[in-house]
Design an enzyme around this catalytic site. Structure first.
Site, short mmCIF file in Angstrom:
data_model
loop_
_atom_site.label_atom_id
_atom_site.label_comp_id
_atom_site.label_asym_id
_atom_site.label_seq_id
_atom_site.Cartn_x
_atom_site.Cartn_y
_atom_site.Cartn_z
N GLY A 88 0.77 -1.23 0.00
CA GLY A 88 0.00 0.00 0.00
C GLY A 88 0.80 1.28 0.00
O GLY A 88 0.23 2.37 0.04
N GLY A 115 2.62 2.30 -2.47
CA GLY A 115 2.78 2.79 -3.83
C GLY A 115 3.95 2.15 -4.56
O GLY A 115 4.48 2.70 -5.52
N LYS A 116 4.33 0.96 -4.11
CA LYS A 116 5.48 0.27 -4.67
C LYS A 116 5.32 -0.02 -6.17
O LYS A 116 6.21 0.27 -6.97
CB LYS A 116 5.69 -1.02 -3.88
CG LYS A 116 6.73 -1.97 -4.38
CD LYS A 116 6.95 -3.08 -3.38
CE LYS A 116 5.64 -3.73 -2.97
NZ LYS A 116 4.92 -4.35 -4.10
N THR A 117 4.16 -0.58 -6.54
CA THR A 117 3.93 -0.89 -7.95
C THR A 117 3.91 0.38 -8.79
O THR A 117 4.48 0.44 -9.89
CB THR A 117 2.63 -1.68 -8.13
OG1 THR A 117 2.74 -2.94 -7.46
CG2 THR A 117 2.31 -1.92 -9.59
N SER A 118 3.27 1.43 -8.30
CA SER A 118 3.22 2.70 -9.03
C SER A 118 4.61 3.25 -9.26
O SER A 118 4.96 3.70 -10.37
CB SER A 118 2.38 3.73 -8.27
OG SER A 118 1.05 3.28 -8.11
N ASP A 143 4.65 -10.68 -7.63
CA ASP A 143 3.55 -10.66 -6.67
C ASP A 143 2.44 -11.59 -7.16
O ASP A 143 1.98 -11.46 -8.29
CB ASP A 143 3.01 -9.23 -6.54
CG ASP A 143 2.05 -9.06 -5.37
OD1 ASP A 143 1.47 -10.07 -4.93
OD2 ASP A 143 1.89 -7.93 -4.91
N THR A 153 -7.14 -0.46 -8.13
CA THR A 153 -6.31 -1.64 -7.89
C THR A 153 -6.81 -2.51 -6.76
O THR A 153 -6.98 -3.72 -6.94
CB THR A 153 -4.85 -1.21 -7.66
OG1 THR A 153 -4.37 -0.56 -8.85
CG2 THR A 153 -3.97 -2.40 -7.36
#
Length: 632
Positions: free
Chosen positions: A13, A15-18, A40, A541
């Site tokens: 949560g 914002g790692k993927t972003s 993931d 998401t």
């Protein structure tokens, strides 16, 4: 270019993927051939790029020089088994092939298969790989599972070496057939330890739990001889939101933690402000990519005091509560999903990392205990944040929580559980009179990295069937790992007995398994006994991830019983264009939650600061679950 491989990690949560996607876009815009791969189990790359991706290297349509891949555990497993079994089929009789195929039917094969595919990118032979890349970015699962992933090269190498000295068998097949894998894992480990090739980027937000998790992760990676760290501090409140007291209070909280980050995590870092909408689609990703090039951003300076208490109640009055509850189901429908009835109530809080599962779990468990129900609060998440939120130490065995009558809490330690698990299974084999040679083979099979997952699952089952509790509240790992855990009982007869009881009397093992896990399967499928509560925040998401998880659970007869929408901006706080834009976005997705899920919805407001400590948990529980005369 300083690094060829870039790993993004961090608490769910944050914002790692972003940030990983934006970094991939940044490199691609600079002309580098860039690949972003996610490890993931609950991948969101396709959602962020707004195009199908899947288990193959796929070009990103809107951006030249950028490709992506989502490693699918099921497909990776089939590919891995084919690579392992095909050479055996060509040499050995069908009976022997059948034995090896049976050995590879367990859930640990899925883990090693996904991991094996991941290592392909670390040791790729350019002569045999049609695509070549200047930069490979790994968007990993939340921190606890990332550490687990990065430990595997050393652990599998060790497991294979031990098996070679013994029976030559591992839980993923004979060592003779996986020698190439051992060489590959050794090469992968060398790459991960090479600071000239590999960089680890930790994304965090200026909050206590996020900082502590980053510190723990860096310590673990240093123990594994991995270095070269960088930080992206994300979600900083922008100046445009400071006229709203709620966001001004959160910005004041952030200033304290930004100072902590500067002193406790002395690594190169960049700061990213909170956007007024979601980060998805190539235009927004390009915007973020350009912002990442500015490493000098600072947090706003607050010189005035902020007049809100911990829960912001001078803003969220009873009249305000009516607006805040406008998206919620009637309180009676919510309480019906969390209060015990004639049965014990088991509540599973699931969802994407960082949506607030731990807070929702703790608030619910504390409230139930204060209503007089004997309650066990348990986590299966390797990151284990129960103690951080409760504000008290939580150990491996249930311990009564001082300050709240009727509440116990425990955090399953996978490594300790694995040690106890091995002893119990081997002692059981000896009591059954199995020869020492068979027990030795069994010990070798149990001496594998996947035993930790099996052992944590076994402890979960122990608590699930334990008498004496009125309510059991599970704070689960992020979605993909939760699904693996919850589907294990259903798959027991096909998978687990093959791994654990391979050298024990099969009929006895099968009877034991069916008797023990049949009870758990019945409990999980019965809405009178169990509630699956999906926690999410109102953005694309987490909603899509929860929807996919709900569909998968439906295949084993489990339906969601409660939807928890977290971090909802109160309508009273929409006093600036920035906050109004975020609230409008949330309203759209709150409506979508109601359309997608046939379950009552509970909303938890965005609060001026972190939820931690028993006092705040008690107050929030009363605000969420106590009857409000004005509304009845």
């Amino acid at each position: 270019m300083s690094s060829r491989y870039i790993f993004f990690s961090g608490k769910g949560g944050v914002g790692k993927t972003s940030m990983a996607c934006a970094t991939a876009v940044q490199h691609a815009l600079q002309g580098r051939r860039t690949l972003i791969v996610t490890t993931d189990p609950a991948s969101n790359l396709a959602d962020v790029f707004e195009q199908p991706i899947g288990h193959h290297i796929t070009p990103i349509a809107a951006i030249d020089s950028l490709w992506a891949m989502e490693i699918d555990p099921d497909q990776a497993t089939e590919e891995y088994k084919a690579r392992t079994l095909d050479p055996i089929r060509a040499i050995f009789p069908p009976q022997m092939v059948a034995v090896v195929e049976e050995q590879m039917s367990g859930p640990c094969t899925s883990e090693i298969a996904a991991f094996d595919r991941f290592t392909d990118f670390l040791v790729v032979n350019r002569a045999s790989q049609p695509e070549s890349f200047d930069v490979i970015i790994f968007d990993t699962a939340p921190t606890g599972h990332t550490i687990r992933l990065l430990e595997l090269p050393a652990e599998w190498t060790r497991s294979i070496e031990l098996a070679e000295r013994g029976s030559g068998q591992t839980c993923i097949g004979p060592t003779a057939t996986i020698q190439a894998a051992k060489v590959k894992y050794e090469q992968a480990l060398a790459t991960l330890r090479n600071a000239q090739q590999t960089e680890f980027v930790f994304v965090l937000q200026p909050e206590a739990i996020s900082i502590r998790e980053t510190q723990r992760a860096i310590t673990e990676l240093q123990r594994l001889e991995m270095h070269n760290f960088r930080l992206i501090v994300n979600g900083i409140i922008p100046p445009a939101a400071l006229e709203t007291p709620l966001f001004a209070a959160r910005a004041k909280m952030q200033q304290h933690y930004l100072a902590t980050i500067a002193s406790a995590l002395p690594y190169p870092n960049q700061r990213m402000t909170l956007f007024d909408g979601e980060i998805k689609g190539w235009q927004r990703l390009k915007q973020v990519a350009h912002a990442l090039e500015d490493a000098t951003a600072t947090a706003p300076d607050l010189t005035s005091t902020v007049s809100v208490d911990l829960l912001g109640r001078n803003r969220f009055t009873r009249k305000g509560a009516t607006s805040r509850r406008s998206w919620s189901a009637p309180l009676s429908a919510i309480l019906a999903q969390i209060k015990p009835n004639s049965h014990r109530r088991t509540i599973f809080f699931a969802g994407k990392g960082g949506v607030g599962k731990t807070v929702a779990s703790c608030v619910t468990a504390v409230w139930l205990a204060r209503q007089g129900y004997k309650t066990l609060l348990l986590t299966t998440d390797p990151a284990a944040h129960l103690g951080d939120v409760l504000g008290v130490a939580v150990g491996d065995a249930p311990r009564q929580i001082a300050g709240v009558d009727h509440l116990w809490a425990a955090n399953i330690d996978p490594k300790r559980a694995a040690d106890q698990y091995k002893v119990r299974i081997l002692d059981d084999a000896r009591r059954r009179g199995r020869p020492e040679g068979a027990i030795q083979v069994m010990a070798e099979e149990l001496d594998s990295p996947c035993t930790e997952e099996m052992a944590a699952f076994d402890r979960f089952i122990d608590y699930a069937v334990q008498d004496g509790w009125d309510a059991v509240v599970f704070d689960t790992a992020p979605t993909g790992h939760t699904l693996r855990l919850l589907e294990l009982p259903v798959e027991w007869s096909k998978q687990i007995d093959v791994k654990v009881f391979a050298s024990v009397d099969a009929s006895a093992a099968d009877g034991y398994a069916k008797a023990r896990f049949g009870q758990v399967i019945e409990m999980m499928r019965d809405p009178a006994q169990s509630t699956f509560a999906f926690v999410l925040y109102p953005e694309t998401t987490p909603i899509v991830e929860a929807y996919r998880a709900a569909q998968e659970l439906a295949t084993v007869g489990i339906q969601p019983g409660l939807m928890v929408a977290n971090f909802v901006i109160p309508e009273e706080a929409t006093t600036t264009p920035f906050v109004q834009a975020r609230r409008a976005m949330q309203e759209h997705y709150l409506a979508e939650i109601g359309e997608r899920f046939a379950a009552p919805q509970l909303t938890i407001p965005l609060l001026p600061q972190e939820v931690k400590g028993l006092e705040m948990l008690i107050e929030l529980g009363e605000q969420l679950f106590q009857p409000m005369p004005e509304l009845t």
